[in-house]
Design an enzyme around this catalytic site. Structure first.
Site, short mmCIF file in Angstrom:
data_model
loop_
_atom_site.label_atom_id
_atom_site.label_comp_id
_atom_site.label_asym_id
_atom_site.label_seq_id
_atom_site.Cartn_x
_atom_site.Cartn_y
_atom_site.Cartn_z
N GLN A 158 0.83 -1.20 0.00
CA GLN A 158 0.00 0.00 0.00
C GLN A 158 0.87 1.26 0.00
O GLN A 158 0.33 2.36 -0.09
CB GLN A 158 -0.91 0.01 1.24
N GLU A 185 -12.69 4.47 6.48
CA GLU A 185 -12.68 3.67 7.69
C GLU A 185 -13.81 3.98 8.66
O GLU A 185 -13.99 3.25 9.64
CB GLU A 185 -11.32 3.85 8.38
N ARG A 217 -8.30 -1.35 8.85
CA ARG A 217 -9.30 -0.40 8.41
C ARG A 217 -9.63 0.64 9.50
O ARG A 217 -10.78 0.98 9.72
CB ARG A 217 -10.58 -1.10 7.96
N CYS A 218 -8.62 1.09 10.16
CA CYS A 218 -8.79 2.20 11.09
C CYS A 218 -7.44 2.85 11.22
O CYS A 218 -6.42 2.19 11.16
CB CYS A 218 -9.27 1.75 12.44
#
Lengths: 291, 794
Positions: free
Chosen positions: B221, B738, B368-369
């Site tokens: 990423q 998120e 996802r945070c």
């Protein structure tokens, strides 16, 4: 996936398949739907020398009721065929109830009923249905065919009594005495998960009277549990509240669950009790509505 | 003629995702799709034990297998100084184990062979002699005096502690508690989950000795951070390293860290002088790569009788596994846990945090945070509900009383964050209206009389998304800004590159929409490219919902630079002075004569054919954007549930989501993000956890045990919006990726707790399996999700 190396055979007749199994001397495996075998190959839990793919043998995908009312399910009949079958929806309620709960829709398009029973997974839904229904497997080997009750067909987790050169050619559900009633209730964390616990109920009824009962439990023992005592307690009853709760308690007592990440042993036992009662009460109340 | 911005795919257009053209045709280009001439295949042998000393490794049988080219062990890595590598949090992590294995699934050896089957066969032929050691599977065990030392490789590491950290004002908070009418307490566990991207991690390293160049195709990423890391770890010159992150099959934070497999494949390529491909299997991904959560949270709230919160105290104990490899801003040991309670006006707060090593996989990559915000907001909203219940106050009203008011921005939170905008009360009202709050409370009361258990759960929060600014946020010292480069071709078509890296977010679609909004060039005329460090401008990558807040802002800013130059060209073409030129979307015109104008396409043609004297030809530029602050999206999630009191099974009746992410660039993509996030929230609340038995065996190493929800059980979601533009972002946008994952879980848990609280139940830890809810209902007491010290063996 990177399984161990294996030979692949694709016979076009049953005799050829049996000959290949015979030659394999226990190191050959039948590939039908592959939904249990292929993951095991992937994990290298299974490493057969030869896979005998029976998908090219014609005429094994059938399911039908014979003239006497027995249901025959061929070795290549897929879960989805059963789920979508109108004859089963009308004629075999236990199997009809379980069909949409087997695995997930993707697995159901490929996996086979007979293969699932042969796999002998204590989490398998069909074995519970077959035991509750007094069903049997027809095995064919070099010396012809024999019938094996599912009750004694599976001998332990992932073990069955087939000889190394025998193929389970069909599953048979005997004709009911009276009217076939049934249910299959399953608790799962998610569609496609193995059962936290599940209960198969099959009743042969005359009016509101139980002539014969079968109850079997999924996911609460080392093999599928035949709750025979619970089932027998229903024979002759009219599914009144007392007999329902007695059968539910006996079914729960027959369960041999263990605690795991799906739930505690005591919870699973509680679910067996609850689902047995709910399945039987559901049948009783639909009897009342019909009456 | 005025251009219709929606028609050209500008801001606000629910433009179809251009990347889907190739994805739905199976024409994506993932790492595993890349095939290079002469490529070899690598497989990793992993430890079956969670804690053991390695007595010996015998790889002789593996070397004998035809087709095996190389077998690597920790000792061989050590000769190149590559047995250990730095993590993103200033710790070290074993690449291949030399002394001990410290978690089940740890990398022990690697085989490089002609095909992956041979490599796998050869791994099975390696004999490792392990001496088992006592295993630690939770941080409380790790604290015990008698606990074995996991990180005996480190100097100055006498125990299993990773860190102690604190933030906030201890004394002011103590005073608040001394003055409180009511003190409300809560203790819970946020279980370990896993990002589970569809595509596991992998790499193809291709070292070319003739040029000295190393090219690595990698599931990352953040390709530029990887390039920097490889330069530092492998001691290769940075300009000789090219990281290419092709299409990614999801990331969710899992593909931020550097994993041993990447490093091993690089060394293997250097040694074999052949390209080496490593593709992790799903189990390898689940048991060894960055997980999320696994934090024990306890706290208390000082309350006044009228419902005002006076202060908050929190203590967290986090389980980091065998190596501290959180992706985190380096200054904050437990990430942004202290963003908790940001939407509430609380005078004082204090947080203490302890991090522990255990014999579990490392990671804590904050699935996802952004940096532990998920845990912070979950605790916040569980605590808020508990406090409202303790006060006997309506849970919606309690929130309203304590919200930061709309006219109170910028607002400094008790933990020190600066929030800059919000309409929390309005957001809550939209949610309450949508769910029919008053009616539900009546229905709930009626149902309870009949023995039916209905519950409603609210979760409201604002969260910090979009790291940085660079003053406060860095990873390993690298500042968290981002970049965009825009080249407008002669005919007005363009290519845009950014330092972010899409992995499903739809950058190829939305970035073009920002350019279309700024320049009036139709979005279809703009191609977007990311992920190749030789071509993309430097950036920190995509995670923490930072792409739109940072790279997206850079896209707007670079477009404005292009527009500024085009304006000069327009003035030249129109033969007027620049001050007399006006802009409307896609066109410059003479102020006094609006029908005399030139399009942006006219200007781009002129940039290559007719520039004014003294001007450089061409129409391209680069912008680096360092945001002045984080963005603060906020949301209100409300779930209603029915609990079966006999089985403990709970069903979601409705789920309403009200999100404010500022200006929406592509509403369809935003809604997709929210629905995906809510699905993950539902998964964590209902079914997901990676647990370990007492021997450190991972129960959750495959997708039969670790569950991802399907369309069958996932509830329907009703989406609503409030729009408060971000005051400092060039196009008023905020992060969104998120929010729903962060805020959603508490709504589900609060709903189930609301259904059973009259029975005396205050908390059931996630996942709220039917078993746990049943236990709570029948015993009237809380159910802890503390991992079992021993499960019964088969």
């Amino acid at each position: 996936m990177y399984p161990s190396r294996f030979n692949y055979e694709s016979p076009s007749t049953i005799d050829e398949a049996i000959a290949l199994l015979d030659a394999g001397r226990g190191e050959a495996k039948i590939l039908a739907g592959g939904q249990s075998l292929v993951p095991m190959l992937k994990l290298r839990f299974a490493a057969p020398e030869t896979l005998v793919d029976i998908n090219n043998i014609p005429g094994l995908g059938y399911h039908h009721f014979d003239e006497g009312g027995a249901l025959h399910i061929g070795a290549l009949c897929r879960h989805e065929d059963i789920e979508k079958s109108t004859v089963i929806a009308e004629g075999q309620p236990t199997i009809a109830a379980a069909a949409p709960l087997v695995a997930d829709p993707i697995v159901r398009t490929r996996g086979t009923f007979v293969g699932s029973v042969c796999h002998g997974d204590p989490q398998g839904d069909w074995a519970a249905c077959m035991i509750a229904l007094d069903g049997f497997i027809v095995a064919q080997g070099p010396n012809g065919r024999r019938e094996i009750p599912v009750e004694s067909f599976v001998t332990g987790p992932f073990q069955n009594v087939l000889a190394h050169n025998e193929i389970a050619i069909e599953a048979v559900v005997p004709a009911p005495r009276g009217e076939a009633r049934g249910a299959y209730l399953k608790l799962e964390r998610r569609v496609g998960d193995f059962a936290t616990a599940a209960v198969a109920v099959a009743l042969d009824m005359s009016g509101d009277m139980v002539l014969r009962a079968g109850i079997a439990l999924t996911g609460v023992g080392g093999t599928t549990v035949n709750a025979a005592e619970a089932a027998d307690s229903l024979t002759g009853s009219t599914l009144d509240a007392d007999s329902v709760s007695r059968a539910a308690e006996l079914a729960a007592a027959a369960a041999q669950p263990r605690s795991d990440h799906r739930g505690s042993a005591s919870y699973k036992r509680h679910i067996v009790n609850t689902f047995t009662a709910r399945a039987l009460s559901g049948i009783a109340s639909s009897n009342e509505r019909a009456a | 003629m005025t251009i219709d911005e929606i028609k050209i795919g500008g801001m606000g257009a629910s433009r179809r995702r251009v990347e889907d053209n190739r994805f739905i045709r199976g024409r994506g280009n993932y790492v595993d799709d890349v095939v290079l001439p002469g490529m070899l295949h690598m497989e990793i042998l992993r430890s079956p034990l969670a804690h053991a000393r390695i007595r010996s490794i015998d790889a002789s049988k593996a070397w004998e297998i035809p087709g095996v080219r190389l077998v690597l062990t920790g000792d061989m890595m050590a000769t190149r100084n590559l047995a250990w590598m730095p993590t993103l949090s200033y710790d070290t992590q074993a690449v291949l184990a030399t002394d001990k294995v410290r978690f089940q699934g740890q990398e022990v050896a690697a085989v490089i062979a002609d095909d992956p089957y041979i490599a796998k066969d050869a791994c099975e032929a390696i004999v490792v002699d392990y001496e088992p050691l006592p295993v630690i599977v939770n941080p409380m065990q790790a604290m015990a005096d008698s606990a074995p030392l996991i990180r005996d490789d480190k100097e100055n590491q006498p125990d299993n502690k990773v860190f102690d950290w604190e933030v906030g004002d201890r004394e002011a908070t103590e005073r608040a508690f001394a003055e409180a009418d009511v003190v409300s307490k809560l203790e819970l566990h946020y279980p370990r989950s896993h990002p589970s991207p569809l595509e596991p991690c992998g790499s193809i390293a291709d070292f070319d000795r003739s040029t000295g160049k190393l090219t690595v195709y990698m599931t990352t990423q953040a390709p530029h951070i990887i390039r920097a890391a490889v330069a530092l770890v492998a001691e290769l010159p940075e300009h000789m390293i090219r990281i290419i992150s092709p299409d990614l099959g999801g990331g969710f934070g899992n593909k931020v860290p550097v994993y041993p497999g990447y490093v091993i494949s690089i060394l293997a390529s250097i040694l074999t002088e052949r390209p080496v491909k490593w593709i992790e299997d799903k189990t390898g991904n689940l048991i060894s790569t960055g997980f999320g959560r696994d934090v024990y949270l306890q706290g208390e709230m000082a309350l006044r009788k009228d419902g005002r919160i006076l202060g908050v105290r929190m203590h967290t104990i986090s389980d980091h596994g065998a190596f501290f490899s959180d992706a985190q801003p380096s200054k904050f040991k437990i990430g942004l846990m202290h963003s908790a309670f940001a939407c509430y006006d609380i005078p004082s707060a204090h947080l203490t945090a302890t991090g522990m090593y255990t014999n579990k996989a490392p990671g804590g990559v904050a699935y996802r945070c952004s940096f532990r915000v998920t845990e912070a907001m979950f605790f916040q909203e569980r605590m808020v509900q508990a406090a409202a219940d303790d006060l006997g106050m309506d849970q919606a009203e309690f929130r309203r009383v304590n919200f930061v008011r709309d006219d109170d921005f910028p607002h400094r939170t008790a933990f020190g964050f600066l929030t800059d905008s919000g309409q929390y009360g309005k957001c809550l009202d939209v949610g309450l209206e949508a769910i029919g709050y008053e009616q539900f409370l009546k229905d709930q009361e009626e149902a309870r009389k009949k023995g039916r258990l209905l519950g409603i759960g609210i979760s409201t929060m604002t969260e910090p998304l979009g790291a940085g600014n660079s003053r406060e946020y860095d990873i390993l010292g690298i500042k968290m800004f981002d970049s965009a480069e825009l080249r407008v071709h002669m005919t007005g078509k363009a290519i845009l590159r950014t330092g972010a890296k899409t992995q499903g977010q739809g950058h190829e679609t939305t970035w073009a929409q920002i350019v279309a909004h700024e320049l009036g060039i139709p979005a279809d005329d703009i191609v977007v490219e990311e992920g190749d460090t030789d071509t993309a401008p430097f950036g920190m990558g995509t995670y923490a919902s930072r792409s739109t807040p940072v790279a997206g802002a850079a896209v707007a800013m670079v477009s404005r630079k292009i527009r500024a130059k085009a304006r000069k060209i327009a003035a030249h073409l129109l033969e007027v002075s620049e001050e007399d030129v006006e802009w409307e979307l896609g066109r410059f015109y003479v102020r006094s004569q609006p029908d005399r104008g030139v399009t942006i396409q006219d200007c781009s043609m002129a940039a290559y054919s007719n520039v004014p004297d003294g001007m450089e030809p061409g129409l391209e530029n680069t912008a680096y954007y360092d945001p002045p602050n984080l963005t603060w999206p906020f949301a209100c999630y409300i779930a209603t549930v029915e609990v079966d009191p006999v089985t403990g099974v709970w069903d979601v009746l409705r789920m309403v989501a009200v999100d404010d992410c500022g200006v929406r660039i592509n509403p369809m993509i935003v809604e997709g993000q929210i629905m995906g996030g809510l699905t993950e929230a539902y998964a964590m609340a209902s079914m997901q956890f990676i647990t370990f038995d007492a021997d450190g065996n991972c129960v959750g190493s495959n997708y039969m045990d670790y569950l991802l929800p399907t369309a069958w059980e996932t509830p329907g979601f009703e989406l609503h919006e409030v729009v408060t533009p971000c005051p400092h972002h060039p196009i008023g946008a905020k992060g969104i990726g998120e929010c729903a994952t962060v805020g959603g879980p508490a709504a589900f848990v609060n709903a189930v707790m609301d259904a059973v609280k009259h029975l005396g139940v205050r908390n059931v830890d996630m996942p709220m399996l039917p078993d746990r809810v049943h236990q709570a209902v029948t015993t009237g007491s809380d159910v802890s999700g503390m991992p079992p010290v021993r499960t019964d063996a088969p």
